[in-house]
Design an enzyme around this catalytic site. Structure first.
Site, PDB file in Angstrom:
ATOM      1  N   GLU A   1       0.827  -1.219   0.000  1.00  0.00           N
ATOM      2  CA  GLU A   1       0.000   0.000   0.000  1.00  0.00           C
ATOM      3  C   GLU A   1       0.862   1.272   0.000  1.00  0.00           C
ATOM      4  O   GLU A   1       0.518   2.290   0.579  1.00  0.00           O
ATOM      5  CB  GLU A   1      -1.022  -0.036   1.140  1.00  0.00           C
ATOM      6  CG  GLU A   1      -1.922  -1.261   0.981  1.00  0.00           C
ATOM      7  CD  GLU A   1      -3.248  -1.175   1.662  1.00  0.00           C
ATOM      8  OE1 GLU A   1      -3.747  -0.055   1.833  1.00  0.00           O
ATOM      9  OE2 GLU A   1      -3.792  -2.242   1.996  1.00  0.00           O
TER      10      GLU A   1
ATOM     11  N   SER B   1       7.633   2.978   2.222  1.00  0.00           N
ATOM     12  CA  SER B   1       7.940   4.157   3.053  1.00  0.00           C
ATOM     13  C   SER B   1       8.421   5.313   2.179  1.00  0.00           C
ATOM     14  O   SER B   1       8.137   6.485   2.467  1.00  0.00           O
ATOM     15  CB  SER B   1       9.003   3.806   4.093  1.00  0.00           C
ATOM     16  OG  SER B   1       8.462   2.893   5.013  1.00  0.00           O
TER      17      SER B   1
HETATM   18  N1  CAA Z   1      -6.762  11.260  -3.965  1.00  0.00           N
HETATM   19  C1  CAA Z   1      -7.327  11.726  -5.119  1.00  0.00           C
HETATM   20  N2  CAA Z   1      -6.592  12.069  -6.209  1.00  0.00           N
HETATM   21  C2  CAA Z   1      -5.254  11.920  -6.134  1.00  0.00           C
HETATM   22  C3  CAA Z   1      -4.606  11.441  -4.968  1.00  0.00           C
HETATM   23  C4  CAA Z   1      -5.425  11.120  -3.860  1.00  0.00           C
HETATM   24  N3  CAA Z   1      -4.870  10.664  -2.730  1.00  0.00           N
HETATM   25  N4  CAA Z   1      -3.279  11.398  -5.196  1.00  0.00           N
HETATM   26  C5  CAA Z   1      -3.083  11.856  -6.441  1.00  0.00           C
HETATM   27  N5  CAA Z   1      -4.274  12.165  -7.000  1.00  0.00           N
HETATM   28  C6  CAA Z   1      -4.492  12.712  -8.329  1.00  0.00           C
HETATM   29  C7  CAA Z   1      -3.725  14.016  -8.522  1.00  0.00           C
HETATM   30  O1  CAA Z   1      -4.472  15.131  -8.069  1.00  0.00           O
HETATM   31  C8  CAA Z   1      -3.539  14.053 -10.028  1.00  0.00           C
HETATM   32  O2  CAA Z   1      -4.775  14.493 -10.598  1.00  0.00           O
HETATM   33  P1  CAA Z   1      -4.867  15.295 -12.012  1.00  0.00           P
HETATM   34  O3  CAA Z   1      -4.747  14.274 -13.078  1.00  0.00           O
HETATM   35  O4  CAA Z   1      -6.208  15.900 -11.990  1.00  0.00           O
HETATM   36  O5  CAA Z   1      -3.736  16.267 -12.040  1.00  0.00           O
HETATM   37  C9  CAA Z   1      -3.357  12.587 -10.365  1.00  0.00           C
HETATM   38  O6  CAA Z   1      -3.960  11.830  -9.303  1.00  0.00           O
HETATM   39  C10 CAA Z   1      -1.933  12.173 -10.535  1.00  0.00           C
HETATM   40  O7  CAA Z   1      -1.229  12.517  -9.340  1.00  0.00           O
HETATM   41  P2  CAA Z   1       0.366  12.467  -9.257  1.00  0.00           P
HETATM   42  O8  CAA Z   1       0.932  13.280 -10.387  1.00  0.00           O
HETATM   43  O9  CAA Z   1       0.751  12.813  -7.874  1.00  0.00           O
HETATM   44  O10 CAA Z   1       0.633  10.921  -9.585  1.00  0.00           O
HETATM   45  P3  CAA Z   1       1.985  10.106  -9.715  1.00  0.00           P
HETATM   46  O11 CAA Z   1       1.912   9.269 -10.929  1.00  0.00           O
HETATM   47  O12 CAA Z   1       3.164  11.011  -9.536  1.00  0.00           O
HETATM   48  O13 CAA Z   1       1.914   9.063  -8.487  1.00  0.00           O
HETATM   49  C11 CAA Z   1       2.125   8.304  -6.239  1.00  0.00           C
HETATM   50  C12 CAA Z   1       1.711   9.423  -7.210  1.00  0.00           C
HETATM   51  C13 CAA Z   1       1.768   8.848  -4.872  1.00  0.00           C
HETATM   52  C14 CAA Z   1       3.607   7.975  -6.297  1.00  0.00           C
HETATM   53  C15 CAA Z   1       1.283   7.038  -6.571  1.00  0.00           C
HETATM   54  O14 CAA Z   1       1.684   6.458  -7.773  1.00  0.00           O
HETATM   55  C16 CAA Z   1       1.332   5.982  -5.478  1.00  0.00           C
HETATM   56  O15 CAA Z   1       0.666   6.104  -4.457  1.00  0.00           O
HETATM   57  N6  CAA Z   1       2.142   4.913  -5.673  1.00  0.00           N
HETATM   58  C17 CAA Z   1       2.134   3.770  -4.768  1.00  0.00           C
HETATM   59  C18 CAA Z   1       1.138   2.775  -5.190  1.00  0.00           C
HETATM   60  C19 CAA Z   1       0.744   1.854  -4.085  1.00  0.00           C
HETATM   61  O16 CAA Z   1       0.523   2.261  -2.953  1.00  0.00           O
HETATM   62  N7  CAA Z   1       0.582   0.580  -4.433  1.00  0.00           N
HETATM   63  C20 CAA Z   1       0.129  -0.376  -3.494  1.00  0.00           C
HETATM   64  C21 CAA Z   1      -0.617  -1.471  -4.176  1.00  0.00           C
HETATM   65  S1  CAA Z   1      -1.998  -2.067  -3.306  1.00  0.00           S
HETATM   66  C22 CAA Z   1      -1.419  -3.121  -2.138  1.00  0.00           C
HETATM   67  O17 CAA Z   1      -0.286  -3.101  -1.740  1.00  0.00           O
HETATM   68  C23 CAA Z   1      -2.471  -4.012  -1.599  1.00  0.00           C
HETATM   69  C24 CAA Z   1      -2.015  -5.114  -0.737  1.00  0.00           C
HETATM   70  O18 CAA Z   1      -1.372  -6.048  -1.144  1.00  0.00           O
HETATM   71  C25 CAA Z   1      -2.423  -5.123   0.670  1.00  0.00           C
END
Ligand code: CAA
Length: 380
Positions: free
Chosen positions: A363, A366
């Site tokens: 998720e 870090s």
């Molecule tokens: N809520 C709503 N919208 C959001 C948001 C949020 N929390 N975070 C970003 N956005 C929106 C932004 O506003 C932006 O919108 P616009 O297109 O309108 O401009 C868009 O999303 C893109 O945002 P970023 O440019 O910030 O996106 P990014 O590509 O740079 O990525 C990141 C951001 C935070 C690195 C993201 O990719 C991320 O969280 N990565 C980690 C993924 C992750 O957590 N994976 C886990 C898999 S699930 C899992 O692990 C389950 C399990 O096994 C238990």
């Protein structure tokens, strides 16, 4: 922030703690050793209303608040972190996006059985080459009349081997980048959905993960969750809630390690006195308790903001970052308190140490949490 628990929350803690101590804890070592999925515990969690804690009663959920979810997650995870994550995926990665983004018909069809625990859910975002970079989706959904045809591979899918229902994120318009991602709800038993063998893991071994393969899997329009191209926001908003759940799981792991270490330090004697009477050990325990409590406050704060309906992206990232690093540190120090006994499977702390590691990875690692937190500091 009012930190006192309501009577309902206190009753919930009592009920879940009893379940965790009587039914979950006695099985935890065996589930870990044999990498065995706790089917009977999942059924019991369904009976106790723990699989759809925040789902409104009209969709067969328990209708409780985000803090209640945190409290229940901590109790279950203190007894068994594997059982904790099975519960957290169903609640925050599957029920939560359905509560937020599904229409009424979809809620009746997909959400209610998940909230009752008749079905188990999984969340399919990660891919072999799209882990931290969640927008780099390769799985494609191509529109064909009034349905979509899906092809691709998903990786490390928690509950994947058992899931009946899945939330899928995939590309509908690759040229649009993250704005080309769309969310779907998937029948995991349907044609064109296959599961790989379960992964052999370092920790949380009772919770199973696997790859999911989509081959010409056809879904009707009615299984699209939200608008086309809105999937990335569905995923990010889902993870904002999921990270609170993982922070609570880390609280549980940290607490289990801390409590085991404190008890052991009161029993074990060296140089003619209990090791807790050596300041080196007493100070270590004091630091563990402080950090555990600090992590709990951050987690409660994120849950409190969610309850108020305000954006809690940063608060969730802070809670998950701090709580997961706390759990790793506390579990590592608990092994130190146990000495040689901490390194053998006869005592539970080596399991807590192995279980803690994943909380710094799934998720959002870090490093991703630090990116989310730091992004609000950048002047635009
Ligand atoms: N809520 C709503 N919208 C959001 C948001 C949020 N929390 N975070 C970003 N956005 C929106 C932004 O506003 C932006 O919108 P616009 O297109 O309108 O401009 C868009 O999303 C893109 O945002 P970023 O440019 O910030 O996106 P990014 O590509 O740079 O990525 C990141 C951001 C935070 C690195 C993201 O990719 C991320 O969280 N990565 C980690 C993924 C992750 O957590 N994976 C886990 C898999 S699930 C899992 O692990 C389950 C399990 O096994 C238990």
């Amino acid at each position: 922030m009012d930190l006192s628990l309501t009577e309902e929350q206190q009753a919930l803690v009592g009920m879940v703690r009893e379940f965790a101590n009587r039914e979950v804890r006695p099985l935890a070592a065996e589930l870990d050793r044999e990498a065995k999925f706790p089917k009977q515990l999942v059924e019991r969690m369904a009976e106790l209303g723990l699989l759809g804690i925040e789902v409104p009663p009209e969709y067969d959920g328990s209708g409780l608040d985000p803090l209640s979810y945190v409290l229940a997650m901590e109790e279950v995870s203190t007894a068994c972190a594997s059982t904790g994550v099975i519960m957290s995926v169903n609640n925050s990665l599957v029920c939560d996006p359905l509560v937020k983004f599904a229409n009424d018909e979809q809620k009746q069809e997909w959400l209610a059985p998940l909230a009752r625990g008749d079905k188990l859910g999984c969340f399919m975002l990660s891919e072999p080459n799209a882990g931290s970079d969640a927008a780099a989706q390769k799985t494609r959904a191509v529109r064909d009349g009034d349905s979509y045809v899906i092809n691709g591979v998903k990786n490390w899918i928690t509950n994947g081997p058992q899931a009946d229902t899945g939330i899928l994120l995939c590309m509908t318009e690759p040229e649009k980048g993250h704005r080309g991602i769309t969310a779907f709800v998937i029948d995991m038993h349907a044609e064109g959905v296959e599961r790989g063998p379960k992964d052999d893991k370092l920790g949380i071994r009772g919770s199973h993960t696997c790859q999911i393969f989509f081959t010409d899997h056809r879904v009707p329009m009615s299984q699209r969750l939200g608008e086309e191209g809105h999937g990335f926001k569905v995923a990010m908003a889902t993870l904002d809630c999921g990270r609170i759940g993982i922070a609570a799981q880390a609280l549980g792991i940290g607490r289990a390690a801390f409590e085991a270490a404190a008890e052991y330090a009161n029993d074990r004697k060296t140089f003619g006195k209990r090791i807790i009477d050596h300041q080196a050990i007493a100070f270590m325990l004091a630091d563990m308790e402080v950090e555990l409590e600090a992590a709990r406050m951050l987690t409660y704060r994120a849950a409190n903001l969610k309850q108020k309906g305000v954006r809690h992206t940063k608060a969730s990232a802070m809670a998950k970052l701090y709580a997961s690093e706390m759990a790793n540190k506390v579990a590592k120090n608990a092994i130190q308190v146990f000495g040689g006994n901490g390194y053998v499977t006869e005592y539970p702390v080596e399991r807590h140490f192995r279980d803690a590691k994943i909380t710094e990875i799934y998720e959002g690692t870090s490093e991703i949490q630090r990116i989310v937190i730091a992004s609000s500091l950048v002047r635009r």
